[in-house]
Write a protein that holds these residues in place. Structure first.
Motif, PDB file in Angstrom:
ATOM      1  N   GLN A  77       0.851  -1.185   0.000  1.00  0.00           N
ATOM      2  CA  GLN A  77       0.000   0.000   0.000  1.00  0.00           C
ATOM      3  C   GLN A  77       0.886   1.234   0.000  1.00  0.00           C
ATOM      4  O   GLN A  77       1.900   1.278   0.702  1.00  0.00           O
ATOM      5  CB  GLN A  77      -0.897   0.060   1.230  1.00  0.00           C
ATOM      6  CG  GLN A  77      -1.782   1.306   1.230  1.00  0.00           C
ATOM      7  CD  GLN A  77      -2.483   1.540   2.556  1.00  0.00           C
ATOM      8  OE1 GLN A  77      -1.843   1.602   3.592  1.00  0.00           O
ATOM      9  NE2 GLN A  77      -3.790   1.647   2.504  1.00  0.00           N
ATOM     10  N   ILE A  78       0.506   2.194  -0.804  1.00  0.00           N
ATOM     11  CA  ILE A  78       1.130   3.509  -0.791  1.00  0.00           C
ATOM     12  C   ILE A  78       0.123   4.440  -0.131  1.00  0.00           C
ATOM     13  O   ILE A  78      -1.056   4.432  -0.495  1.00  0.00           O
ATOM     14  CB  ILE A  78       1.441   4.007  -2.217  1.00  0.00           C
ATOM     15  CG1 ILE A  78       2.397   3.050  -2.921  1.00  0.00           C
ATOM     16  CG2 ILE A  78       1.991   5.430  -2.187  1.00  0.00           C
ATOM     17  CD1 ILE A  78       2.499   3.276  -4.417  1.00  0.00           C
ATOM     18  N   HIS A  79       0.574   5.205   0.830  1.00  0.00           N
ATOM     19  CA  HIS A  79      -0.285   6.208   1.463  1.00  0.00           C
ATOM     20  C   HIS A  79       0.420   7.550   1.329  1.00  0.00           C
ATOM     21  O   HIS A  79       1.582   7.682   1.712  1.00  0.00           O
ATOM     22  CB  HIS A  79      -0.532   5.900   2.935  1.00  0.00           C
ATOM     23  CG  HIS A  79      -1.328   6.964   3.618  1.00  0.00           C
ATOM     24  ND1 HIS A  79      -2.696   7.065   3.487  1.00  0.00           N
ATOM     25  CD2 HIS A  79      -0.945   8.000   4.404  1.00  0.00           C
ATOM     26  CE1 HIS A  79      -3.120   8.120   4.176  1.00  0.00           C
ATOM     27  NE2 HIS A  79      -2.076   8.693   4.740  1.00  0.00           N
ATOM     28  N   LEU A  80      -0.288   8.510   0.782  1.00  0.00           N
ATOM     29  CA  LEU A  80       0.281   9.837   0.603  1.00  0.00           C
ATOM     30  C   LEU A  80      -0.678  10.867   1.169  1.00  0.00           C
ATOM     31  O   LEU A  80      -1.882  10.805   0.915  1.00  0.00           O
ATOM     32  CB  LEU A  80       0.514  10.115  -0.889  1.00  0.00           C
ATOM     33  CG  LEU A  80       1.398  11.325  -1.149  1.00  0.00           C
ATOM     34  CD1 LEU A  80       2.354  11.017  -2.286  1.00  0.00           C
ATOM     35  CD2 LEU A  80       0.579  12.527  -1.465  1.00  0.00           C
ATOM     36  N   LEU A 142       7.761  -0.647   6.622  1.00  0.00           N
ATOM     37  CA  LEU A 142       7.318   0.678   6.214  1.00  0.00           C
ATOM     38  C   LEU A 142       8.536   1.449   5.725  1.00  0.00           C
ATOM     39  O   LEU A 142       9.550   1.515   6.423  1.00  0.00           O
ATOM     40  CB  LEU A 142       6.687   1.427   7.392  1.00  0.00           C
ATOM     41  CG  LEU A 142       6.351   2.903   7.153  1.00  0.00           C
ATOM     42  CD1 LEU A 142       5.099   3.013   6.303  1.00  0.00           C
ATOM     43  CD2 LEU A 142       6.169   3.625   8.469  1.00  0.00           C
ATOM     44  N   THR A 143       8.451   1.981   4.521  1.00  0.00           N
ATOM     45  CA  THR A 143       9.495   2.842   3.965  1.00  0.00           C
ATOM     46  C   THR A 143       8.800   4.089   3.472  1.00  0.00           C
ATOM     47  O   THR A 143       7.777   4.000   2.798  1.00  0.00           O
ATOM     48  CB  THR A 143      10.212   2.151   2.784  1.00  0.00           C
ATOM     49  OG1 THR A 143      10.722   0.898   3.219  1.00  0.00           O
ATOM     50  CG2 THR A 143      11.351   3.021   2.268  1.00  0.00           C
ATOM     51  N   GLY A 144       9.338   5.243   3.799  1.00  0.00           N
ATOM     52  CA  GLY A 144       8.650   6.446   3.360  1.00  0.00           C
ATOM     53  C   GLY A 144       9.518   7.677   3.338  1.00  0.00           C
ATOM     54  O   GLY A 144      10.693   7.657   3.703  1.00  0.00           O
ATOM     55  N   LEU A 154       3.755  20.079   2.586  1.00  0.00           N
ATOM     56  CA  LEU A 154       4.254  18.901   3.275  1.00  0.00           C
ATOM     57  C   LEU A 154       3.663  17.673   2.597  1.00  0.00           C
ATOM     58  O   LEU A 154       2.438  17.558   2.468  1.00  0.00           O
ATOM     59  CB  LEU A 154       3.859  18.917   4.753  1.00  0.00           C
ATOM     60  CG  LEU A 154       4.266  17.678   5.550  1.00  0.00           C
ATOM     61  CD1 LEU A 154       5.793  17.594   5.687  1.00  0.00           C
ATOM     62  CD2 LEU A 154       3.601  17.687   6.916  1.00  0.00           C
ATOM     63  N   LEU A 155       4.526  16.777   2.167  1.00  0.00           N
ATOM     64  CA  LEU A 155       4.105  15.521   1.550  1.00  0.00           C
ATOM     65  C   LEU A 155       4.620  14.375   2.411  1.00  0.00           C
ATOM     66  O   LEU A 155       5.797  14.339   2.764  1.00  0.00           O
ATOM     67  CB  LEU A 155       4.667  15.399   0.135  1.00  0.00           C
ATOM     68  CG  LEU A 155       4.271  16.505  -0.836  1.00  0.00           C
ATOM     69  CD1 LEU A 155       5.108  16.427  -2.103  1.00  0.00           C
ATOM     70  CD2 LEU A 155       2.782  16.407  -1.164  1.00  0.00           C
ATOM     71  N   GLU A 156       3.720  13.467   2.764  1.00  0.00           N
ATOM     72  CA  GLU A 156       4.101  12.265   3.494  1.00  0.00           C
ATOM     73  C   GLU A 156       3.816  11.101   2.554  1.00  0.00           C
ATOM     74  O   GLU A 156       2.663  10.828   2.225  1.00  0.00           O
ATOM     75  CB  GLU A 156       3.300  12.149   4.783  1.00  0.00           C
ATOM     76  CG  GLU A 156       3.569  13.298   5.741  1.00  0.00           C
ATOM     77  CD  GLU A 156       2.680  13.277   6.975  1.00  0.00           C
ATOM     78  OE1 GLU A 156       2.038  12.239   7.260  1.00  0.00           O
ATOM     79  OE2 GLU A 156       2.636  14.305   7.664  1.00  0.00           O
ATOM     80  N   PHE A 157       4.863  10.419   2.105  1.00  0.00           N
ATOM     81  CA  PHE A 157       4.774   9.352   1.112  1.00  0.00           C
ATOM     82  C   PHE A 157       5.244   8.058   1.768  1.00  0.00           C
ATOM     83  O   PHE A 157       6.435   7.873   1.995  1.00  0.00           O
ATOM     84  CB  PHE A 157       5.659   9.721  -0.088  1.00  0.00           C
ATOM     85  CG  PHE A 157       5.605   8.745  -1.222  1.00  0.00           C
ATOM     86  CD1 PHE A 157       4.486   8.664  -2.032  1.00  0.00           C
ATOM     87  CD2 PHE A 157       6.690   7.936  -1.518  1.00  0.00           C
ATOM     88  CE1 PHE A 157       4.441   7.788  -3.102  1.00  0.00           C
ATOM     89  CE2 PHE A 157       6.663   7.057  -2.590  1.00  0.00           C
ATOM     90  CZ  PHE A 157       5.541   6.974  -3.383  1.00  0.00           C
ATOM     91  N   MET A 158       4.314   7.186   2.119  1.00  0.00           N
ATOM     92  CA  MET A 158       4.627   5.968   2.868  1.00  0.00           C
ATOM     93  C   MET A 158       4.261   4.722   2.055  1.00  0.00           C
ATOM     94  O   MET A 158       3.187   4.661   1.447  1.00  0.00           O
ATOM     95  CB  MET A 158       3.846   5.927   4.182  1.00  0.00           C
ATOM     96  CG  MET A 158       4.111   7.090   5.087  1.00  0.00           C
ATOM     97  SD  MET A 158       5.815   7.077   5.664  1.00  0.00           S
ATOM     98  CE  MET A 158       6.021   8.766   6.138  1.00  0.00           C
ATOM     99  N   ILE A 159       5.151   3.743   2.078  1.00  0.00           N
ATOM    100  CA  ILE A 159       4.913   2.471   1.398  1.00  0.00           C
ATOM    101  C   ILE A 159       4.963   1.373   2.449  1.00  0.00           C
ATOM    102  O   ILE A 159       5.975   1.200   3.136  1.00  0.00           O
ATOM    103  CB  ILE A 159       5.982   2.197   0.319  1.00  0.00           C
ATOM    104  CG1 ILE A 159       6.126   3.397  -0.617  1.00  0.00           C
ATOM    105  CG2 ILE A 159       5.642   0.932  -0.461  1.00  0.00           C
ATOM    106  CD1 ILE A 159       7.395   3.369  -1.432  1.00  0.00           C
ATOM    107  N   ARG A 160       3.865   0.638   2.564  1.00  0.00           N
ATOM    108  CA  ARG A 160       3.790  -0.480   3.511  1.00  0.00           C
ATOM    109  C   ARG A 160       3.795  -1.775   2.703  1.00  0.00           C
ATOM    110  O   ARG A 160       3.078  -1.885   1.703  1.00  0.00           O
ATOM    111  CB  ARG A 160       2.504  -0.399   4.317  1.00  0.00           C
ATOM    112  CG  ARG A 160       2.388   0.845   5.152  1.00  0.00           C
ATOM    113  CD  ARG A 160       1.021   0.897   5.846  1.00  0.00           C
ATOM    114  NE  ARG A 160       0.891   2.098   6.620  1.00  0.00           N
ATOM    115  CZ  ARG A 160       0.265   3.194   6.212  1.00  0.00           C
ATOM    116  NH1 ARG A 160      -0.305   3.232   5.027  1.00  0.00           N
ATOM    117  NH2 ARG A 160       0.196   4.259   6.975  1.00  0.00           N
ATOM    118  N   SER A 161       4.570  -2.754   3.159  1.00  0.00           N
ATOM    119  CA  SER A 161       4.601  -4.027   2.442  1.00  0.00           C
ATOM    120  C   SER A 161       4.852  -5.173   3.403  1.00  0.00           C
ATOM    121  O   SER A 161       5.670  -5.052   4.319  1.00  0.00           O
ATOM    122  CB  SER A 161       5.684  -4.012   1.358  1.00  0.00           C
ATOM    123  OG  SER A 161       6.952  -3.810   1.925  1.00  0.00           O
ATOM    124  N   PRO A 162       4.150  -6.292   3.185  1.00  0.00           N
ATOM    125  CA  PRO A 162       4.452  -7.482   3.979  1.00  0.00           C
ATOM    126  C   PRO A 162       5.844  -8.000   3.610  1.00  0.00           C
ATOM    127  O   PRO A 162       6.218  -7.993   2.437  1.00  0.00           O
ATOM    128  CB  PRO A 162       3.386  -8.494   3.557  1.00  0.00           C
ATOM    129  CG  PRO A 162       2.341  -7.712   2.847  1.00  0.00           C
ATOM    130  CD  PRO A 162       3.013  -6.505   2.283  1.00  0.00           C
TER     131      PRO A 162
END
Length: 184
Positions: A77-80, A142-144, A154-162
């Motif tokens: 999932q990408i959450h921005l 989580l990498t972001g 302000l941009l918060e760009f988060m990538i969640r992965s199993p």
């Protein structure tokens, strides 16, 4: 003597070409699509589904969800989130991230400054475990990026992965494709 001005001109051209190439986004990886707004652009796997919304404060958000795994967890999932005219400091936002991460049982593995054209940026990484409704425990990564642009967006760009699933292998391409676009 005539060779020196030519050499200087060639060096100046190479420098200008190198600088302008740095602003260009990397080529779109095979099997990816591009998501582009006035403030940012990034690539995501073609099978993932984007959904826009807002958070509790009314800030614009975007989630791009990977396919659901048998455990019920999305395979990535990408959450921005985007906050225009941000009046705070990036370090303050990172302190909030650290506090919430610790409160939620995340193990922070990296928080460091990163180079990103036209912005002050920090890369964050964390590991945590989620438990699905069926009791399955899934280790997550989580990498972001926390990005504050010159125009105070302000941009918060988060990538969640199993860990170990398909999304984990795609994280470097997704993260490497992210670019702020303001002023262009």
């Amino acid at each position: 003597m005539e060779a020196l001005p030519r050499l200087t001109a060639c060096a100046a051209l190479a420098l200008v070409a190198g600088c302008s190439a740095h602003h260009d986004p990397p080529p779109l990886p095979a099997g990816f699509r591009e998501y582009r707004t006035d403030a940012y652009t990034f690539a995501y796997p073609a099978g993932w589904a984007p959904h826009g919304g807002t958070d509790e404060s009314g800030a614009a958000t975007l989630d791009v969800n990977g396919p659901e795994l048998p455990s019920g967890v999305d395979d990535g999932q990408i959450h921005l989130s985007r906050r225009d005219r941000f009046t705070g400091r990036l370090d303050g936002r990172l302190a909030q991230f650290r506090g919430l991460a610790l409160l939620n049982g995340y193990r922070l593995t990296a928080v460091r400054r990163t180079a990103l054209d036209g912005a002050d940026a920090r890369r964050v990484e964390a590991r945590y475990t989620i438990t699905s409704t069926d009791g399955t425990r899934t280790p997550m990564h989580l990498t972001g990026l926390y990005v504050l642009t010159e125009r105070r967006t302000l941009l918060e760009f988060m990538i969640r992965s199993p860990d170990g699933d398909t999304a984990a292998a795609r994280v470097p391409a997704i993260l490497g494709s992210f670019r702020p676009r303001e002023g262009r």
